[in-house]
Design an enzyme around this catalytic site. Structure first.
Site, PDB file in Angstrom:
ATOM      1  N   ASN A 142      33.625 -23.318  17.232  1.00 33.66           N
ATOM      2  CA  ASN A 142      33.180 -23.680  18.685  1.00 33.66           C
ATOM      3  C   ASN A 142      33.333 -25.118  18.694  1.00 33.66           C
ATOM      4  OD1 ASN A 142      31.799 -24.402  21.158  1.00 33.66           O
ATOM      5  ND2 ASN A 142      29.667 -23.758  20.432  1.00 33.66           N
ATOM      6  N   TRP A 143      34.576 -25.466  19.539  1.00 35.20           N
ATOM      7  CA  TRP A 143      34.895 -26.723  19.725  1.00 35.20           C
ATOM      8  C   TRP A 143      34.017 -27.694  20.452  1.00 35.20           C
ATOM      9  CZ3 TRP A 143      41.086 -26.454  20.469  1.00 35.20           C
ATOM     10  CH2 TRP A 143      41.755 -25.861  19.563  1.00 35.20           C
ATOM     11  N   LYS A 144      33.138 -27.149  21.081  1.00 38.47           N
ATOM     12  CA  LYS A 144      32.324 -27.814  21.946  1.00 38.47           C
ATOM     13  C   LYS A 144      33.333 -28.655  23.105  1.00 38.47           C
ATOM     14  CE  LYS A 144      28.507 -27.072  19.123  1.00 38.47           C
ATOM     15  NZ  LYS A 144      27.292 -27.625  18.667  1.00 38.47           N
TER      16      LYS A 144
ATOM     17  N   HIS B 284      24.680 -20.406  24.423  1.00 41.30           N
ATOM     18  CA  HIS B 284      24.501 -21.376  23.433  1.00 41.30           C
ATOM     19  C   HIS B 284      23.522 -22.360  23.820  1.00 41.30           C
ATOM     20  CE1 HIS B 284      25.202 -24.719  21.186  1.00 41.30           C
ATOM     21  NE2 HIS B 284      26.157 -24.129  20.311  1.00 41.30           N
TER      22      HIS B 284
ATOM     23  N   GLU C 174      23.125 -25.207  24.049  1.00 41.58           N
ATOM     24  CA  GLU C 174      23.235 -26.614  24.801  1.00 41.58           C
ATOM     25  C   GLU C 174      23.625 -26.109  26.350  1.00 41.58           C
ATOM     26  OE1 GLU C 174      26.709 -27.707  22.462  1.00 41.58           O
ATOM     27  OE2 GLU C 174      25.358 -28.099  20.651  1.00 41.58           O
TER      28      GLU C 174
ATOM     29  N   GLU D  89      21.218 -18.915  16.068  1.00 39.14           N
ATOM     30  CA  GLU D  89      21.170 -20.299  15.840  1.00 39.14           C
ATOM     31  C   GLU D  89      20.015 -21.050  16.282  1.00 39.14           C
ATOM     32  OE1 GLU D  89      25.914 -21.623  16.666  1.00 39.14           O
ATOM     33  OE2 GLU D  89      24.617 -21.566  18.485  1.00 39.14           O
TER      34      GLU D  89
ATOM     35  N   GLY E  92      23.840 -29.140  14.851  1.00 39.51           N
ATOM     36  CA  GLY E  92      24.263 -30.734  14.997  1.00 39.51           C
ATOM     37  C   GLY E  92      23.383 -31.507  14.456  1.00 39.51           C
TER      38      GLY E  92
ATOM     39  N   SER F 296      24.721 -26.360  11.532  1.00 39.60           N
ATOM     40  CA  SER F 296      25.103 -27.011  10.570  1.00 39.60           C
ATOM     41  C   SER F 296      25.672 -26.209   9.436  1.00 39.60           C
ATOM     42  CB  SER F 296      23.905 -28.003  10.055  1.00 39.60           C
ATOM     43  OG  SER F 296      23.532 -28.840  11.261  1.00 39.60           O
TER      44      SER F 296
ATOM     45  N   GLY G   5      30.075 -25.281  14.830  1.00 37.43           N
ATOM     46  CA  GLY G   5      30.684 -26.201  15.675  1.00 37.43           C
ATOM     47  C   GLY G   5      31.218 -27.363  14.827  1.00 37.43           C
ATOM     48  N   GLY G   6      30.358 -28.485  14.420  1.00 38.60           N
ATOM     49  CA  GLY G   6      31.173 -29.591  13.962  1.00 38.60           C
ATOM     50  C   GLY G   6      32.002 -29.284  12.959  1.00 38.60           C
TER      51      GLY G   6
HETATM   52  P1  PGA Z   1      26.964 -27.164  14.365  1.00 42.81           P
HETATM   53  O1  PGA Z   1      26.879 -26.257  15.664  1.00 42.81           O
HETATM   54  O2  PGA Z   1      27.635 -26.521  13.392  1.00 42.81           O
HETATM   55  O3  PGA Z   1      27.540 -28.449  14.742  1.00 42.81           O
HETATM   56  O4  PGA Z   1      25.510 -27.544  13.905  1.00 42.81           O
HETATM   57  C1  PGA Z   1      26.848 -25.023  15.705  1.00 42.81           C
HETATM   58  C2  PGA Z   1      27.066 -24.228  17.214  1.00 42.81           C
HETATM   59  O5  PGA Z   1      26.520 -25.318  18.024  1.00 42.81           O
HETATM   60  O6  PGA Z   1      27.264 -23.309  17.431  1.00 42.81           O
END
Ligand code: PGA
Length: 252
Positions: A9-11, A97, A99, A169, A175, A215, A236-237
């Site tokens: 997930n590049w966000k 998600h 966010e 999640e 994050g 994470s 994510g990251g």
């Molecule tokens: P993260 O994000 O790996 O940066 O914790 C995961 C996600 O939001 O899907």
């Protein structure tokens, strides 16, 4: 055996050019060295979708969006519909998600509507949910997760469930560098599979991919994925660094 999946997930990261360059290099890697058991998905911002679809057309890497509109079409300035996403060549869309839930106030009812639109448009949905830190500390995480599934997902008929990927999640792990322990992940994933079984039966529960997100990185991926109910990850990251993302795929 059910599918293993690693979805990046590049966000809201990368210019068009950077994203296409990154996708080209990930695709090239998996064309030369196929990902084996794991399906690899890149979930990019909308602007990258058509370009990345062209890059990954050999089929070694799948493509998804990170959100879709809650309406099918019409006068919704700034929105992108599931049908439009599908028309780029993408196969997946992330729905719910944390966010989106927290910054854009997306609730389970709205997310249910988005999921139905995504499936009706021919996309598969990666349905995300999970408890926040206070809920985990109060011990209400199982109740919260059950409610999110009941309201967001479990209105679907069983025939549609093979187009769903579930992504647990825990919000406190996204994050933050705090990862759920493999035991915490397994405990929740097993609970979730039990809920799917209760609602849709054993066959559906057995085939349902349940991903962990929060994470996840090369140093913890193998241990998380070694748990019987953890079928891969939503990353994510670490999905923004090619070596890390590949290492996580290879951990499957
Ligand atoms: P993260 O994000 O790996 O940066 O914790 C995961 C996600 O939001 O899907």
């Amino acid at each position: 055996m059910r599918k293993k999946i690693v979805a990046g997930n590049w966000k809201m990261n990368m210019s068009l050019e950077e994203g296409l360059r990154f996708a080209r290099s990930v695709d090239q890697y998996f064309r030369e060295k196929p990902a084996g058991k794991a399906e690899v998905i890149l979930c990019t911002p909308f602007i990258h979708l058509p370009g990345v679809a062209e890059i990954v057309k050999s089929g070694k890497v799948a493509l998804g969006a990170q959100n879709c509109a809650s309406e099918a079409s019409g006068a919704y300035t700034g929105e992108v519909s599931a049908f439009m996403i599908k028309s780029t060549g993408a196969q997946y869309v992330i729905i719910g998600h944390s966010e989106r839930r927290s910054y854009y106030n997306e609730n389970d009812k709205l997310l249910n509507k988005k999921t139905v639109l995504a499936l009706n448009s021919g996309l598969k949905a990666i349905f995300c949910f999970g408890e926040v830190k206070e809920e985990r500390e109060a011990g209400t995480h199982f109740i919260i997760v059950k409610r999110q599934l009941d309201e967001g997902l479990f209105t679907l008929p069983v025939e549609e469930m093979n187009k769903i990927v579930i992504a647990y999640e825990p919000v406190w792990a996204i994050g933050t560098g705090l990862t759920a322990t493999p035991e915490q992940a397994q405990e929740m994933h097993q609970y979730i599979r039990g809920l799917v079984k209760e609602k849709y039966g054993n066959d559906c529960a057995k085939q349902m991919p349940i991903l962990y997100g929060g994470s996840c990185k090369p140093s913890n991926a193998a241990e998380l994925f070694s748990k019987p109910d953890v079928d891969g990850g939503l990353i994510g990251g670490a999905s923004l660094k090619k070596e890390d993302f590949i290492a996580i795929v290879e951990a499957v």
